[in-house]
Write an enzyme that holds these catalytic residues in place. Structure first.
Site, mmCIF file in Angstrom:
data_model
loop_
_atom_site.group_PDB
_atom_site.id
_atom_site.type_symbol
_atom_site.label_atom_id
_atom_site.label_comp_id
_atom_site.label_asym_id
_atom_site.label_seq_id
_atom_site.Cartn_x
_atom_site.Cartn_y
_atom_site.Cartn_z
ATOM 1 N N ASN A 191 0.868 -1.174 0.000
ATOM 2 C CA ASN A 191 0.000 0.000 0.000
ATOM 3 C C ASN A 191 0.910 1.230 0.000
ATOM 4 O O ASN A 191 1.514 1.537 1.019
ATOM 5 C CB ASN A 191 -0.900 -0.024 1.243
ATOM 6 C CG ASN A 191 -1.718 1.250 1.388
ATOM 7 O OD1 ASN A 191 -1.785 2.061 0.460
ATOM 8 N ND2 ASN A 191 -2.339 1.426 2.547
ATOM 9 N N TRP A 192 0.988 1.868 -1.147
ATOM 10 C CA TRP A 192 1.900 3.021 -1.260
ATOM 11 C C TRP A 192 1.368 4.256 -0.550
ATOM 12 O O TRP A 192 2.084 5.234 -0.405
ATOM 13 C CB TRP A 192 2.155 3.335 -2.739
ATOM 14 C CG TRP A 192 3.209 2.476 -3.371
ATOM 15 C CD1 TRP A 192 3.610 1.228 -2.966
ATOM 16 C CD2 TRP A 192 4.018 2.802 -4.508
ATOM 17 N NE1 TRP A 192 4.608 0.765 -3.775
ATOM 18 C CE2 TRP A 192 4.885 1.706 -4.744
ATOM 19 C CE3 TRP A 192 4.091 3.900 -5.361
ATOM 20 C CZ2 TRP A 192 5.815 1.692 -5.786
ATOM 21 C CZ3 TRP A 192 5.016 3.882 -6.404
ATOM 22 C CH2 TRP A 192 5.869 2.796 -6.609
ATOM 23 N N LYS A 193 0.087 4.244 -0.158
ATOM 24 C CA LYS A 193 -0.531 5.443 0.435
ATOM 25 C C LYS A 193 -0.303 6.631 -0.518
ATOM 26 O O LYS A 193 -0.220 6.419 -1.729
ATOM 27 C CB LYS A 193 0.008 5.679 1.842
ATOM 28 C CG LYS A 193 -0.091 4.395 2.696
ATOM 29 C CD LYS A 193 0.147 4.608 4.140
ATOM 30 C CE LYS A 193 0.007 3.271 4.865
ATOM 31 N NZ LYS A 193 0.136 3.394 6.304
ATOM 32 N N HIS A 203 -9.250 1.370 4.947
ATOM 33 C CA HIS A 203 -7.996 1.550 5.691
ATOM 34 C C HIS A 203 -8.264 2.479 6.884
ATOM 35 O O HIS A 203 -9.067 3.393 6.801
ATOM 36 C CB HIS A 203 -6.931 2.148 4.765
ATOM 37 C CG HIS A 203 -5.565 2.095 5.360
ATOM 38 N ND1 HIS A 203 -5.132 3.021 6.290
ATOM 39 C CD2 HIS A 203 -4.556 1.212 5.204
ATOM 40 C CE1 HIS A 203 -3.885 2.702 6.657
ATOM 41 N NE2 HIS A 203 -3.524 1.605 6.021
ATOM 42 N N GLU A 226 -6.661 4.877 7.967
ATOM 43 C CA GLU A 226 -6.466 6.307 7.651
ATOM 44 C C GLU A 226 -7.729 6.884 7.026
ATOM 45 O O GLU A 226 -8.066 8.042 7.241
ATOM 46 C CB GLU A 226 -5.237 6.463 6.735
ATOM 47 C CG GLU A 226 -3.957 6.237 7.529
ATOM 48 C CD GLU A 226 -2.802 5.671 6.727
ATOM 49 O OE1 GLU A 226 -2.816 5.713 5.491
ATOM 50 O OE2 GLU A 226 -1.864 5.162 7.382
ATOM 51 N N GLU A 281 -4.934 -4.603 10.759
ATOM 52 C CA GLU A 281 -3.915 -3.571 10.897
ATOM 53 C C GLU A 281 -4.124 -2.809 12.203
ATOM 54 O O GLU A 281 -4.927 -1.858 12.247
ATOM 55 C CB GLU A 281 -3.996 -2.588 9.722
ATOM 56 C CG GLU A 281 -3.691 -3.209 8.373
ATOM 57 C CD GLU A 281 -3.106 -2.183 7.400
ATOM 58 O OE1 GLU A 281 -2.181 -2.546 6.688
ATOM 59 O OE2 GLU A 281 -3.570 -1.024 7.373
ATOM 60 N N GLY A 310 3.108 2.518 10.585
ATOM 61 C CA GLY A 310 4.058 3.608 10.366
ATOM 62 C C GLY A 310 4.817 4.005 11.617
ATOM 63 O O GLY A 310 5.458 5.053 11.658
ATOM 64 N N SER A 345 3.946 -1.961 10.138
ATOM 65 C CA SER A 345 5.407 -2.010 10.290
ATOM 66 C C SER A 345 6.007 -3.367 9.937
ATOM 67 O O SER A 345 6.954 -3.817 10.587
ATOM 68 C CB SER A 345 5.822 -1.581 11.702
ATOM 69 O OG SER A 345 5.447 -0.239 11.947
ATOM 70 N N GLY A 348 3.087 -1.126 4.147
ATOM 71 C CA GLY A 348 3.128 0.284 3.789
ATOM 72 C C GLY A 348 4.529 0.688 3.355
ATOM 73 O O GLY A 348 4.962 0.422 2.233
ATOM 74 N N GLY A 349 5.264 1.312 4.274
ATOM 75 C CA GLY A 349 6.576 1.895 3.955
ATOM 76 C C GLY A 349 7.515 0.966 3.204
ATOM 77 O O GLY A 349 8.164 1.379 2.237
HETATM 78 P P1 13P Z 1 3.468 0.481 7.452
HETATM 79 O O1 13P Z 1 3.925 -0.841 6.894
HETATM 80 O O2 13P Z 1 4.195 1.657 6.876
HETATM 81 O O3 13P Z 1 3.436 0.469 8.952
HETATM 82 O O4 13P Z 1 1.937 0.675 6.970
HETATM 83 C C1 13P Z 1 1.028 -0.338 7.198
HETATM 84 C C2 13P Z 1 -0.228 -0.009 6.477
HETATM 85 O O5 13P Z 1 -0.986 0.831 6.890
HETATM 86 C C3 13P Z 1 -0.501 -0.732 5.219
HETATM 87 O O6 13P Z 1 -1.796 -0.475 4.774
#
Ligand code: 13P
Length: 257
Positions: free
Chosen positions: A10-12, A96, A98, A168, A174, A213, A234-235
């Site tokens: 997930n590149w956000k 998600h 967010e 999640e 993050g 993470s 994510g990251g």
């Molecule tokens: P991170 O891997 O950056 O913690 O993000 C997780 C996430 O929200 C994937 O959707």
């Protein structure tokens, strides 16, 4: 039973055409040697470019949201599931944390978007998770039970059969503070048992992935849990090498043969 394994990125709100052009060939190369199914979910504007780059590969492409409306029309700013498919996507993230926290997405909206995604032919990766405060107040099962219950109540068995569920924990997103493998397995088992109460066959076949993470150095331990079927990353999905290393960890635990 089909394999439940999947590692999705997930590149956000990250990326650029240049980043896509660097990432795609590197991941395509790596993916040729990886058994675990892969998907990369990027901002809408980059879906078609990434899908073109991955056209002759096994890597799937997804969006990060989808309109709750199915029919085209006066919904300024929205992107329908049909449009995502047209752009080359096969998956999309839905609900998600967010989006739930920053854009007011309720359980009802998440259910509507999940159903719209399935109607279009997409695989929705539907996210559930608790805040740190909820965890500290012993509300994890209540919160997850509510989020999952809305899905189980609002979607048909056929629709549920198409989804990937992502656990999640918000406190692990993050933050570099990942759930321990034991915490992840415990919650995944809880989610699967809640599903089994409604539909034992679905519970056995549904993919439940962990997000928060996930990095190359912790992935294998997390994936060792019986009910952990992969990750939503994510990251570490922004770089082809770290994302590929996480997928290799799925191969290493023997869930993708
Ligand atoms: P991170 O891997 O950056 O913690 O993000 C997780 C996430 O929200 C994937 O959707």
């Amino acid at each position: 039973m089909h394999s439940r394994a999947i590692v999705a990125g997930n590149w956000k709100m990250n990326g650029s055409r240049a980043a896509i052009d660097e990432f795609a060939p590197a991941l395509a190369d790596a993916a040729a040697g990886i058994r675990c199914p892969l998907a990369v979910c990027v901002p809408f504007v980059y879906v078609s470019r990434l899908a073109e780059r991955f056209a002759d590969t096994t890597v799937a492409v997804g969006g990060q949201d989808v309109a709750a409306e199915v029919e085209a029309g006066a919904f300024t700013g929205e992107v329908s599931g049909e449009m995502l498919i047209d752009a080359g996507a096969t998956h999309t993230v839905v609900g998600h944390s967010e989006r739930r926290e920053k854009y007011g997405e309720t359980d009802a909206i998440v259910v509507a978007k999940t159903r719209a995604a399935v109607t279009a032919g997409l695989v929705p990766i539907v996210c559930v998770g608790e805040t740190l405060e909820q965890r500290e107040n012993d509300q994890v099962e209540a919160v997850l039970g509510r989020q999952l219950g809305a899905l189980l109540d609002g979607c048909s068995a056929e629709e549920l059969d198409r989804i990937v569920l992502a656990y999640e924990p918000i406190w692990a997103i993050g933050t570099g503070r990942t759930a321990t493998p034991e915490q992840a397995q415990e919650i995944h088992a809880y989610l699967r048992s809640q599903i089994a109460d409604r539909d034992a066959t679905l519970a056995r076949s549904l993919s439940i992935v962990y997000g928060g993470s996930v990095k190359p150095d912790n992935a294998e331990a997390i994936f060792a849990g019986d009910d952990v079927d992969g990750a939503l990353v994510g990251g570490a999905s922004l770089k082809a090498d770290s994302f590929a290393d996480i997928a290799r960890a799925m191969d290493a635990v023997g869930k993708t043969s």
